[in-house]
Structure formats: structure tokens, C-alpha cells
Design a protein around this motif. Structure first.
Motif, PDB file in Angstrom:
ATOM      1  N   PHE A  43      23.239  60.197 -31.562  1.00 48.42           N
ATOM      2  CA  PHE A  43      21.830  60.465 -31.898  1.00 48.42           C
ATOM      3  C   PHE A  43      21.406  59.440 -30.688  1.00 48.42           C
ATOM      4  O   PHE A  43      21.767  58.752 -30.097  1.00 48.42           O
ATOM      5  CB  PHE A  43      21.516  59.769 -33.114  1.00 48.42           C
ATOM      6  CG  PHE A  43      22.214  58.478 -33.550  1.00 48.42           C
ATOM      7  CD1 PHE A  43      21.631  57.184 -33.201  1.00 48.42           C
ATOM      8  CD2 PHE A  43      23.182  58.424 -34.502  1.00 48.42           C
ATOM      9  CE1 PHE A  43      22.332  55.879 -33.338  1.00 48.42           C
ATOM     10  CE2 PHE A  43      23.933  57.252 -34.635  1.00 48.42           C
ATOM     11  CZ  PHE A  43      23.300  56.168 -34.041  1.00 48.42           C
ATOM     12  N   ALA A  44      19.985  59.716 -30.524  1.00 48.52           N
ATOM     13  CA  ALA A  44      19.330  58.933 -29.431  1.00 48.52           C
ATOM     14  C   ALA A  44      18.805  57.507 -30.020  1.00 48.52           C
ATOM     15  O   ALA A  44      18.023  57.469 -31.029  1.00 48.52           O
ATOM     16  CB  ALA A  44      17.846  59.596 -29.029  1.00 48.52           C
ATOM     17  N   VAL A  45      18.838  56.798 -29.108  1.00 43.42           N
ATOM     18  CA  VAL A  45      18.347  55.295 -29.244  1.00 43.42           C
ATOM     19  C   VAL A  45      17.807  54.919 -27.835  1.00 43.42           C
ATOM     20  O   VAL A  45      18.364  55.006 -26.910  1.00 43.42           O
ATOM     21  CB  VAL A  45      19.609  54.366 -29.466  1.00 43.42           C
ATOM     22  CG1 VAL A  45      19.080  52.905 -29.828  1.00 43.42           C
ATOM     23  CG2 VAL A  45      20.481  54.630 -30.996  1.00 43.42           C
ATOM     24  N   LEU A  46      16.851  54.429 -28.161  1.00 48.14           N
ATOM     25  CA  LEU A  46      15.732  53.806 -27.186  1.00 48.14           C
ATOM     26  C   LEU A  46      14.826  52.594 -27.445  1.00 48.14           C
ATOM     27  O   LEU A  46      14.676  52.488 -28.526  1.00 48.14           O
ATOM     28  CB  LEU A  46      14.629  55.084 -26.800  1.00 48.14           C
ATOM     29  CG  LEU A  46      14.995  56.456 -26.046  1.00 48.14           C
ATOM     30  CD1 LEU A  46      14.116  57.341 -26.276  1.00 48.14           C
ATOM     31  CD2 LEU A  46      15.426  56.064 -24.711  1.00 48.14           C
ATOM     32  N   SER A  47      14.689  51.800 -26.350  1.00 48.88           N
ATOM     33  CA  SER A  47      13.892  50.521 -26.729  1.00 48.88           C
ATOM     34  C   SER A  47      12.809  50.600 -25.372  1.00 48.88           C
ATOM     35  O   SER A  47      13.419  50.897 -24.573  1.00 48.88           O
ATOM     36  CB  SER A  47      14.657  49.496 -27.081  1.00 48.88           C
ATOM     37  OG  SER A  47      15.629  48.907 -25.917  1.00 48.88           O
ATOM     38  N   VAL A  55       8.053  49.222 -20.676  1.00 48.57           N
ATOM     39  CA  VAL A  55       8.957  49.758 -19.720  1.00 48.57           C
ATOM     40  C   VAL A  55      10.287  50.140 -20.511  1.00 48.57           C
ATOM     41  O   VAL A  55      10.583  49.022 -21.491  1.00 48.57           O
ATOM     42  CB  VAL A  55       9.329  48.936 -18.516  1.00 48.57           C
ATOM     43  CG1 VAL A  55      10.417  49.602 -17.683  1.00 48.57           C
ATOM     44  CG2 VAL A  55       8.064  49.189 -17.681  1.00 48.57           C
ATOM     45  N   LEU A  56      10.862  50.926 -20.580  1.00 49.63           N
ATOM     46  CA  LEU A  56      12.074  51.218 -21.256  1.00 49.63           C
ATOM     47  C   LEU A  56      13.261  50.257 -20.853  1.00 49.63           C
ATOM     48  O   LEU A  56      13.425  49.904 -19.808  1.00 49.63           O
ATOM     49  CB  LEU A  56      12.709  52.564 -21.209  1.00 49.63           C
ATOM     50  CG  LEU A  56      11.782  53.911 -21.558  1.00 49.63           C
ATOM     51  CD1 LEU A  56      12.291  55.266 -21.400  1.00 49.63           C
ATOM     52  CD2 LEU A  56      11.868  53.686 -23.256  1.00 49.63           C
ATOM     53  N   THR A  57      14.029  49.644 -21.958  1.00 47.75           N
ATOM     54  CA  THR A  57      14.852  48.632 -21.576  1.00 47.75           C
ATOM     55  C   THR A  57      16.221  49.211 -21.945  1.00 47.75           C
ATOM     56  O   THR A  57      17.259  48.586 -21.753  1.00 47.75           O
ATOM     57  CB  THR A  57      14.642  47.385 -22.484  1.00 47.75           C
ATOM     58  OG1 THR A  57      14.423  47.776 -23.793  1.00 47.75           O
ATOM     59  CG2 THR A  57      13.450  46.585 -21.884  1.00 47.75           C
ATOM     60  N   TYR A  58      16.362  50.304 -22.720  1.00 49.81           N
ATOM     61  CA  TYR A  58      17.653  50.773 -23.339  1.00 49.81           C
ATOM     62  C   TYR A  58      17.482  52.398 -23.528  1.00 49.81           C
ATOM     63  O   TYR A  58      16.173  52.789 -23.940  1.00 49.81           O
ATOM     64  CB  TYR A  58      18.271  50.163 -24.307  1.00 49.81           C
ATOM     65  CG  TYR A  58      19.573  50.462 -25.025  1.00 49.81           C
ATOM     66  CD1 TYR A  58      20.607  49.810 -24.556  1.00 49.81           C
ATOM     67  CD2 TYR A  58      19.668  51.610 -25.763  1.00 49.81           C
ATOM     68  CE1 TYR A  58      21.842  50.308 -24.925  1.00 49.81           C
ATOM     69  CE2 TYR A  58      20.877  51.870 -26.122  1.00 49.81           C
ATOM     70  CZ  TYR A  58      22.017  51.200 -25.670  1.00 49.81           C
ATOM     71  OH  TYR A  58      23.284  51.582 -26.164  1.00 49.81           O
ATOM     72  N   GLY A  59      18.547  53.087 -23.308  1.00 52.47           N
ATOM     73  CA  GLY A  59      18.689  54.500 -23.588  1.00 52.47           C
ATOM     74  C   GLY A  59      20.103  54.715 -23.654  1.00 52.47           C
ATOM     75  O   GLY A  59      20.585  54.868 -22.680  1.00 52.47           O
ATOM     76  N   ASN A  60      20.722  55.126 -24.933  1.00 57.32           N
ATOM     77  CA  ASN A  60      22.076  55.373 -24.835  1.00 57.32           C
ATOM     78  C   ASN A  60      22.261  56.881 -24.250  1.00 57.32           C
ATOM     79  O   ASN A  60      21.474  57.356 -23.538  1.00 57.32           O
ATOM     80  CB  ASN A  60      22.419  55.279 -26.271  1.00 57.32           C
ATOM     81  CG  ASN A  60      22.037  56.635 -27.169  1.00 57.32           C
ATOM     82  OD1 ASN A  60      21.198  57.141 -27.017  1.00 57.32           O
ATOM     83  ND2 ASN A  60      22.594  56.557 -28.273  1.00 57.32           N
ATOM     84  N   PHE A 142      15.098  55.438 -33.009  1.00 59.13           N
ATOM     85  CA  PHE A 142      16.353  56.273 -33.150  1.00 59.13           C
ATOM     86  C   PHE A 142      15.987  57.596 -33.615  1.00 59.13           C
ATOM     87  O   PHE A 142      15.522  57.796 -34.901  1.00 59.13           O
ATOM     88  CB  PHE A 142      17.468  55.542 -33.457  1.00 59.13           C
ATOM     89  CG  PHE A 142      17.780  55.689 -35.011  1.00 59.13           C
ATOM     90  CD1 PHE A 142      18.907  56.826 -35.413  1.00 59.13           C
ATOM     91  CD2 PHE A 142      17.373  54.767 -35.842  1.00 59.13           C
ATOM     92  CE1 PHE A 142      19.269  56.835 -36.806  1.00 59.13           C
ATOM     93  CE2 PHE A 142      17.850  54.892 -37.218  1.00 59.13           C
ATOM     94  CZ  PHE A 142      18.715  55.973 -37.706  1.00 59.13           C
ATOM     95  N   PHE A 143      16.821  58.477 -33.490  1.00 59.07           N
ATOM     96  CA  PHE A 143      16.527  59.839 -33.998  1.00 59.07           C
ATOM     97  C   PHE A 143      17.638  60.646 -33.635  1.00 59.07           C
ATOM     98  O   PHE A 143      18.341  60.672 -32.553  1.00 59.07           O
ATOM     99  CB  PHE A 143      15.045  60.616 -33.710  1.00 59.07           C
ATOM    100  CG  PHE A 143      15.135  61.016 -32.223  1.00 59.07           C
ATOM    101  CD1 PHE A 143      15.774  62.174 -31.696  1.00 59.07           C
ATOM    102  CD2 PHE A 143      14.413  59.964 -31.411  1.00 59.07           C
ATOM    103  CE1 PHE A 143      15.473  62.361 -30.109  1.00 59.07           C
ATOM    104  CE2 PHE A 143      14.420  60.296 -29.706  1.00 59.07           C
ATOM    105  CZ  PHE A 143      14.775  61.490 -29.606  1.00 59.07           C
ATOM    106  N   ALA A 144      17.964  61.814 -34.476  1.00 59.11           N
ATOM    107  CA  ALA A 144      19.266  62.751 -34.132  1.00 59.11           C
ATOM    108  C   ALA A 144      18.552  63.996 -34.171  1.00 59.11           C
ATOM    109  O   ALA A 144      19.279  64.958 -33.613  1.00 59.11           O
ATOM    110  CB  ALA A 144      20.293  62.542 -35.127  1.00 59.11           C
ATOM    111  N   ASP A 145      17.587  64.406 -34.945  1.00 54.13           N
ATOM    112  CA  ASP A 145      16.861  65.525 -34.953  1.00 54.13           C
ATOM    113  C   ASP A 145      15.810  65.832 -34.072  1.00 54.13           C
ATOM    114  O   ASP A 145      14.983  65.206 -33.755  1.00 54.13           O
ATOM    115  CB  ASP A 145      16.263  65.731 -36.361  1.00 54.13           C
ATOM    116  CG  ASP A 145      17.255  65.595 -37.444  1.00 54.13           C
ATOM    117  OD1 ASP A 145      18.552  65.852 -37.453  1.00 54.13           O
ATOM    118  OD2 ASP A 145      16.777  64.980 -38.533  1.00 54.13           O
TER     119      ASP A 145
END
Length: 149
Positions: A43-47, A55-60, A142-145
Motif C-alpha cells: 500500500f502507499a505511504v507518504l509523508s 515537501v515530501l519526506t517519505y514515500g514507500n 496511507f492507502f491501498a485503494d
């Protein structure tokens, strides 16, 4: 910030902030607990940080693939650029609601990849990132859908 890998413990500090903030704010366990699991999660995780124009600090990896961006470009991107201009007001209202309520569940909104592919995220959870002293360090989602438009 270097891309998460075994050499940097998969950005364990940022991963811990994401996971522990979720648990603290929502009062439940995050779907994964370890930094490597988070980076490879299905699933997606962003911060993003607390800058006036965050500014984005994380994205799996899932998020990087969905947004069609590599780590180095992701962590220099303003988070508003994950949405097209016409969808940014809705995104901004969501953040205002999240900040007043503490978190959001079941958010849906249109996003855009680096190559211009549009998709709608669904059932997203958005929450503040709080350090051990309760100081806000950013916000995460976070989201998977999702479905492509």
C-alpha cells in the motif's frame, strides 16, 4: 535524505515516526511495524514536513511506483504537486478538516503521477506526525485503494 535501504536501516527514524504517530493518534496498530516492511508494503505511504509549502519526506516503493517518481525526486517534491491544480482546493480542505479533527479516514481524491496519469485514491487515512514530545513534524497518509482515471 538517502533512499531507504539496508545500509540506512530503511530510514528507520522516519518509519518509526510514521508508525508510532499513527498508533498514538488513531489508537490502533499500523498495518506494519518495521521500517523495511513499510518500505515494501503493498500500500502507499507518504509523508511531508511542516513547511508552509510542505515537501515530501517519505514515500514507500508502492507510492513511488504509483506516482511514477524515484526517491530522489520524491523527497524534493512539494506535496501539493501530487494533485492537479484543479483538485488542490479539495486537498487543502481535507487537511484543514484533518487538523481540526485530529485525523481523517476514508478520504478520496484525485491525484496525478509525474507522467500525467490521473488516479483516484480511496479510503485513505491521513494523520499528523508527532515526535516523542508531541511536537508536530509533518503529516502522513496511507492507502491501498485507488483506480486509474
Amino acid at each position: 535524505m538517502k533512499e531507504p535501504s539496508a545500509a540506512n536501516a530503511f530510514q528507520a527514524e522516519q518509519a518509526r515516526l510514521i508508525v508510532t504517530s499513527y498508533q498514538h493518534v488513531l489508537g490502533e496498530a499500523f498495518p506494519v511495524a518495521e521500517a523495511e516492511e513499510l518500505y515494501h508494503a503493498p500500500f502507499a505511504v507518504l509523508s511531508h514536513n511542516t513547511d508552509a509549502d510542505p515537501v515530501l519526506t517519505y514515500g514507500n516503493l508502492f507510492a513511488q511506483e504509483l506516482f511514477e517518481v524515484r526517491w530522489g525526486d520524491l523527497v524534493t517534491m512539494h506535496s501539493k504537486n501530487t494533485a492537479e491544480q484543479m483538485h488542490r482546493n479539495k486537498r487543502n480542505r481535507m487537511f484543514e478538516t484533518m487538523r481540526s479533527q485530529g485525523y481523517i479516514r476514508n478520504y478520496q481524491g484525485v491525484r496525478i503521477s509525474a507522467s500525467g496519469k490521473r488516479f483516484e485514491i480511496q479510503n485513505a487515512t491521513i494523520w499528523p506526525l508527532l515526535d516523542t514530545e508531541g511536537k508536530k513534524q509533518g503529516e502522513a497518509a496511507f492507502f491501498a485503494d485507488f483506480h486509474r482515471l
